[in-house]
Motif scaffolding. Sequence first.
Motif, PDB file in Angstrom:
ATOM      1  N   MET A   1       0.977  -1.293  -0.071  1.00 46.99           N
ATOM      2  CA  MET A   1      -0.032  -0.076   0.078  1.00 46.99           C
ATOM      3  C   MET A   1       0.903   1.197  -0.258  1.00 46.99           C
ATOM      4  O   MET A   1       0.286   2.272  -0.681  1.00 46.99           O
TER       5      MET A   1
ATOM      6  N   VAL B   1       1.734   1.932  -3.491  1.00 48.69           N
ATOM      7  CA  VAL B   1       0.856   2.290  -4.388  1.00 48.69           C
ATOM      8  C   VAL B   1       0.271   3.762  -4.017  1.00 48.69           C
ATOM      9  O   VAL B   1      -0.826   4.037  -4.534  1.00 48.69           O
TER      10      VAL B   1
ATOM     11  N   ALA C   1      -1.663   6.183  -6.338  1.00 45.79           N
ATOM     12  CA  ALA C   1      -1.473   5.526  -7.874  1.00 45.79           C
ATOM     13  C   ALA C   1      -2.834   5.986  -8.613  1.00 45.79           C
ATOM     14  O   ALA C   1      -3.953   5.816  -8.069  1.00 45.79           O
TER      15      ALA C   1
ATOM     16  N   TYR D   1      -5.601   5.410 -11.893  1.00 47.97           N
ATOM     17  CA  TYR D   1      -6.301   4.445 -12.242  1.00 47.97           C
ATOM     18  C   TYR D   1      -5.538   3.354 -13.326  1.00 47.97           C
ATOM     19  O   TYR D   1      -5.455   2.152 -12.975  1.00 47.97           O
TER      20      TYR D   1
ATOM     21  N   MET E   1      -2.782   1.650 -11.147  1.00 45.85           N
ATOM     22  CA  MET E   1      -3.503   0.629 -10.225  1.00 45.85           C
ATOM     23  C   MET E   1      -3.823  -0.657 -10.848  1.00 45.85           C
ATOM     24  O   MET E   1      -3.359  -1.793 -10.440  1.00 45.85           O
ATOM     25  N   GLN E   2      -4.478  -0.552 -12.139  1.00 38.73           N
ATOM     26  CA  GLN E   2      -4.971  -1.663 -12.848  1.00 38.73           C
ATOM     27  C   GLN E   2      -3.625  -2.608 -13.193  1.00 38.73           C
ATOM     28  O   GLN E   2      -3.668  -3.561 -13.175  1.00 38.73           O
TER      29      GLN E   2
ATOM     30  N   TRP F   1      -0.907  -2.606 -11.653  1.00 43.45           N
ATOM     31  CA  TRP F   1      -0.290  -3.344 -10.373  1.00 43.45           C
ATOM     32  C   TRP F   1      -0.942  -4.398  -9.815  1.00 43.45           C
ATOM     33  O   TRP F   1      -0.578  -5.528  -9.624  1.00 43.45           O
ATOM     34  N   VAL F   2      -2.301  -4.133  -9.883  1.00 43.34           N
ATOM     35  CA  VAL F   2      -3.179  -5.475  -9.141  1.00 43.34           C
ATOM     36  C   VAL F   2      -3.266  -6.736 -10.278  1.00 43.34           C
ATOM     37  O   VAL F   2      -3.309  -7.798  -9.802  1.00 43.34           O
TER      38      VAL F   2
ATOM     39  N   LEU G   1      -2.902 -10.974  -3.115  1.00 46.61           N
ATOM     40  CA  LEU G   1      -4.212 -10.145  -2.767  1.00 46.61           C
ATOM     41  C   LEU G   1      -5.106 -11.115  -2.576  1.00 46.61           C
ATOM     42  O   LEU G   1      -5.935 -10.933  -1.766  1.00 46.61           O
TER      43      LEU G   1
ATOM     44  N   ALA H   1     -12.481  -9.190  -8.598  1.00 45.39           N
ATOM     45  CA  ALA H   1     -11.736  -7.981  -9.149  1.00 45.39           C
ATOM     46  C   ALA H   1     -10.342  -8.007  -9.424  1.00 45.39           C
ATOM     47  O   ALA H   1     -10.049  -7.705 -10.171  1.00 45.39           O
ATOM     48  N   VAL H   2      -9.787  -8.643  -8.469  1.00 42.44           N
ATOM     49  CA  VAL H   2      -8.349  -9.106  -8.503  1.00 42.44           C
ATOM     50  C   VAL H   2      -8.154  -9.865  -9.911  1.00 42.44           C
ATOM     51  O   VAL H   2      -7.343  -9.682 -10.824  1.00 42.44           O
TER      52      VAL H   2
ATOM     53  N   SER I   1     -10.172 -10.496 -12.481  1.00 38.21           N
ATOM     54  CA  SER I   1     -10.475  -9.884 -13.760  1.00 38.21           C
ATOM     55  C   SER I   1      -9.367  -8.930 -14.244  1.00 38.21           C
ATOM     56  O   SER I   1      -9.105  -8.821 -15.286  1.00 38.21           O
ATOM     57  N   LEU I   2      -8.734  -8.270 -13.274  1.00 36.68           N
ATOM     58  CA  LEU I   2      -7.636  -7.601 -13.666  1.00 36.68           C
ATOM     59  C   LEU I   2      -6.227  -8.459 -13.988  1.00 36.68           C
ATOM     60  O   LEU I   2      -5.486  -8.108 -15.142  1.00 36.68           O
TER      61      LEU I   2
END
Lengths: 141, 137
Positions: free
Chosen positions: B53, B56, B59, B61, B64-65, B67-68, B77, B127-128, B130-131
Motif C-alpha cells: 500500500m 501504491v 496511484a 487508475y 493501479m490496474q 499493479w493489481v 491479494l 476484481a483482482v 479480472s485484472l
Amino acid sequence: MADNKTSQPAALTPALRPLSPHLQIYRWQLTSVMSILHRASGIALSAGGVLLVWWLVAAASVPEAYNAVQNFLGSWLGVLLLLGWSAALFYHLCNGIRHLVWDTGHALDLRSTYVGGWAVVGASTVLTAIAWVAGIWHWVG
Amino acid sequence: MSRARTAPPSRLRSPLGRARGLGSAKEGVEHWIAQRITAVALVPLALWFVAAMIGVVGADYDTMQDWVGRPLPAIVLVLLLIATFYHAALGLQVVIEDYVHGELARIGCVVVVRLVCVALAIAGIVAVLSLALGVAD
C-alpha cells in the motif's frame, strides 16, 4: 462470618466477597485495556476490509469509480480512517502474535503479560509511525 | 481406552465428539484452530499488504490496474482476501456470541456476518482476477 451483626443464619447473609467489576469503578489495567482493544481493532479492521474490497472492485471497474475511492481516501476523513486502520492493523498484528505465544502455553505469568503488553504497545506505535513516514516519503518523492 | 487407538493421530477430537459435532462448550474445536491458522497466515500477508500500500500511494487508475493485475500482487491479494475474511468471520462470530443474547438473534447475526464476509471475499477476488486475467476494461 464472625462479625455478622445480625442473628440470621450464615446462609442468608450476603457474603462480603468482592463483586464482579462495575465499569464505573473498575480500575483499568494494561492487560484488560489491551484485551478490549484487540477486539475493537478486530472489528475496525473488518470494516476496513469493506474499503479494501470497494477499492479493488473500483480499480477493476471504470476510472470514475476508482477516482471516487481515491478522492475519499485523500479527504481528511479518509486520511483519518486510514490512520486509524493502519494503527488497528499493527496493534492487532502485534497483539495477535502475543496471543499466539500464549496459545503455546508460554509467557502467561503476570510479569510476562505486562512486558509483552508494553512491547506490543511500543512495536505497534513504531510500526505505524514507520509506515506513515514511508508512505508520505513515497507520496512526496 | 480403545478410543485413543482407533482415533487417527491427526485428529484432535474423539470419535464421539466428532459424531456429535460439539465440544465441551457445545462448540467444535475447528473454529479455534481455523482462527489460529488464519492468524499465522495473516502475519506475513498483512506486512506485505502495508508495504504494498505504501508502494501504491496515490496511484492513478492505469497504474493501479497494471499493479493489481501483475502475478505477485494478484496472488498475494487473493490469499490476503481469503485469510482476512475467513479470520474476520470467525472473530466477529465470537464477539456476536458474547454480546447478542437470544438464540435466534445470535444465529441470525452470525449467519449474516458469514454471508457478508463470503460475499466481500468473492467480490475482492473477482476484481483482482479480472485484472490479472485481463477481463476488466
